[in-house]
Design a protein around this motif. Structure first.
Motif, PDB file in Angstrom:
ATOM      1  N   TYR A   1      -9.399  -3.020   3.546  1.00 22.35           N
ATOM      2  CA  TYR A   1     -10.443  -3.843   2.939  1.00 22.35           C
ATOM      3  C   TYR A   1      -9.788  -4.874   2.030  1.00 22.35           C
TER       4      TYR A   1
ATOM      5  N   SER B   1     -18.946   8.350  -0.367  1.00 20.27           N
ATOM      6  CA  SER B   1     -18.140   8.465  -1.587  1.00 20.27           C
ATOM      7  C   SER B   1     -19.074   8.811  -2.743  1.00 20.27           C
TER       8      SER B   1
ATOM      9  N   ASN C   1       0.805  -1.214   0.000  1.00 18.71           N
ATOM     10  CA  ASN C   1       0.000   0.000   0.000  1.00 18.71           C
ATOM     11  C   ASN C   1       0.842   1.271   0.000  1.00 18.71           C
TER      12      ASN C   1
ATOM     13  N   GLU D   1      -6.112  -3.913   0.915  1.00 17.35           N
ATOM     14  CA  GLU D   1      -5.832  -2.562   0.438  1.00 17.35           C
ATOM     15  C   GLU D   1      -6.222  -1.552   1.515  1.00 17.35           C
TER      16      GLU D   1
ATOM     17  N   ASP E   1      -9.507  -6.785  -1.428  1.00 15.20           N
ATOM     18  CA  ASP E   1      -9.803  -6.652  -2.855  1.00 15.20           C
ATOM     19  C   ASP E   1      -9.688  -8.032  -3.494  1.00 15.20           C
TER      20      ASP E   1
ATOM     21  N   SER F   1      -7.927   2.181   2.148  1.00 14.56           N
ATOM     22  CA  SER F   1      -8.745   3.256   1.602  1.00 14.56           C
ATOM     23  C   SER F   1      -8.529   4.497   2.472  1.00 14.56           C
ATOM     24  N   TRP F   2      -8.080   5.593   1.855  1.00 15.02           N
ATOM     25  CA  TRP F   2      -7.782   6.832   2.572  1.00 15.02           C
ATOM     26  C   TRP F   2      -9.022   7.718   2.542  1.00 15.02           C
ATOM     27  N   ILE F   3      -9.531   8.052   3.725  1.00 16.65           N
ATOM     28  CA  ILE F   3     -10.813   8.744   3.859  1.00 16.65           C
ATOM     29  C   ILE F   3     -10.570  10.141   4.412  1.00 16.65           C
TER      30      ILE F   3
END
Length: 510
Positions: free
Chosen positions: A136, A171, A112, A145, A138, A147-149
């Motif tokens: 999460y 999103s 990542n 992976e 994939d 996920s940048w929030i």
């Protein structure tokens, strides 16, 4: 009824007023959060992005004109500077022996590109007040992976004084359907239920307008294969890690969300921008200007029958006087640009900003002088150094929680082989060690200077300095140190005499 079926029944009716749709996310029946907090974050994003309305002014013809508002964007500069001394790609994450399968988690972090991405995202976190990362699985890649929030897409559902336990992540996406642009919003709910059950549920909304959420539609419309509800039974914490800047949210004391480091200094940012914009306009208007008698003006008639003078349409200070008044026919009225006054004013405002955000005086200057180096930050008992240490406590906890969540997700996720992705130990927070020492150095030169100073001041051993500067193991550093001592021995006559005595008397030891 199975747990999954019960939860699906519960979530299937969600979505508030489904007949009329949702105007905003806060119309959703499962979301009860202060909309002002989200609006504050959106305003911080606006300032961070440098988005401002144009400036209106009246020109020499009495026409209303507009021009761009010119800013220094000090919020970006402050966040970039503080982020660079908090974390960079040289920071190291290690683990207590036996607490975790190091190969597994190291692969995930490297896959990542965690260090590089986090070094960038930490800047927007500081500017806007928050950042969340969600691991999460994939299925396409067979990898975990990240996920940048960003702060404006993360809304707490339930929290206490210590942490955010539940949240909804939004999103948005746009799809062209025929000649229309359709706006889709995916809501991903992270919630706890009785018996320690952790559920992630998804809802998709469709709208023809970009300023509303719209009506709920099936997930398959946009996300083929995305489960409506996913249940986990062995999580000890949420499937996300949330990071916010150090400090209390004095703007909304009941909110669990963080404040951006400039949120209490927005008035100062506005003062800096106004002064800089006026300075720009002073320079723009500093070109040669004259007052002339009107017979110097040429006039033509446009197609609509209006007289048009040969003036510069942008200027708001060019005047024409009727001929004969004081016999004035031509006079140069070009004024000096007040550079020094504007520079002094801007620097005064910047000094105020440094105080408000916890940076040392002189960190920024408008006259082209360089900022303080990273070595100066760590070698001085400075405000920046103290502020940095305060933020690092939150950063360390964030990384520890992310690694724990990643391991728990991998343990509950089955890959293509039918076996869990991870079968090792789940670490505790104290098992994850984050080394920030290298994170404050912007170059090898600054790192070398720091360690030389530390060794000379006798606050760090030479062997440790050799390890850090050359990035070698403890055993290799010990060998280097022995060689250094040997070279010093050859160059020191006194030690050579002692060595000669030892060869005769046999009682000398290095």
């Amino acid at each position: 009824m199975a747990i999954w079926d019960r939860l699906k029944t519960t979530f299937g009716g969600g979505g508030g007023n489904r007949m009329n749709g949702l105007k905003t996310i806060f119309d959703h029946e499962r979301i009860s959060f202060n909309a002002d907090e989200v609006n504050r974050i959106k305003d911080s994003f606006r300032i961070y992005s440098g988005i401002y309305d144009e400036v209106a002014y009246v020109n020499s013809y009495g026409e209303i004109m507009k021009r761009p508002y010119v800013t220094l964007n000090m919020m970006n500069e402050v966040a970039r500077h503080m982020g660079s001394i908090l974390y960079n790609e040289q920071c190291e994450i290690s683990f207590k022996e036996g607490s975790i399968d190091e190969d597994f988690i190291t692969h995930i972090l490297e896959h990542n590109n965690f260090n590089k991405n986090f070094a960038q995202y930490i800047q927007v976190m500081l500017a806007t007040g928050g950042l969340a990362v969600k691991p999460y699985y994939d299925a396409a890649t067979g990898e975990i992976e990240f996920s940048w929030i960003l702060a404006d897409t993360f809304i707490p559902l339930h929290s206490n004084s210590n942490a955010i336990a539940e949240a909804v992540v939004t999103s948005s996406s746009q799809v062209t359907e025929g000649r229309k642009t359709i706006y889709y919003t995916l809501l991903e709910f992270h919630e706890w239920h009785e018996g320690g059950i952790y559920a992630i549920s998804n809802e998709l909304y469709r709208s023809e307008y970009d300023d509303e959420i719209g009506e709920r539609v099936p997930l398959e419309v946009l996300y083929d294969g995305l489960a409506e509800v996913t249940v986990y039974q062995n999580f000890s914490r949420p499937n996300f890690a949330y990071l916010k800047p150090y400090g209390f949210n004095n703007i909304s004391p009941q909110s669990p969300l963080g404040l951006g480091i400039c949120d209490n200094a927005k008035n100062t940012l506005e003062q800096i921008n106004n002064a800089y914009d006026q300075y720009y306009w002073e320079i723009r208007q500093g070109k040669r200007r004259v007052i002339v008698s009107d017979h110097f003006m040429r006039t033509r008639i446009d197609p609509e029958g209006r007289p048009v003078h040969y003036f510069d349409g942008e200027t708001d200070v060019y005047l024409a006087l009727p001929a004969g008044i004081d016999n004035m026919q031509y006079k140069d009225i070009t004024s000096d640009i007040r550079s020094q006054q504007y520079i002094e004013s801007i620097n005064k405002f910047i000094s105020t900003l440094e105080m408000q955000v916890g940076l040392s005086a002189g960190t920024f200057t408008f006259d082209g002088k360089s900022m303080k180096t990273a070595t100066e930050v760590v070698s001085e008992d400075s405000a920046t150094y103290r502020t940095r240490n305060s933020h690092l406590a939150n950063v360390e906890q964030f990384i520890q929680e992310l690694i724990i969540s990643t391991c728990e997700l991998a343990r509950e996720t089955y890959g293509t082989t039918g076996a869990p992705l991870y079968t090792g130990n789940i670490p505790k927070k104290e098992d994850v060690i984050v080394d920030f020492d290298d994170g404050v150095f912007l170059s090898k030169d600054s790192e070398l200077k720091f360690w030389v100073t530390a060794v000379q001041a006798k606050i760090a051993p030479l062997q440790e300095a050799i390890m850090r500067v050359h990035n070698i193991s403890e055993d290799e550093a010990a060998e280097w140190l022995a060689k250094i001592k040997q070279e010093q021995l050859v160059d020191d006559p006194y030690l050579l005499d002692k060595l000669a005595e030892s060869s005769l008397l046999g009682d000398y030891k290095e």
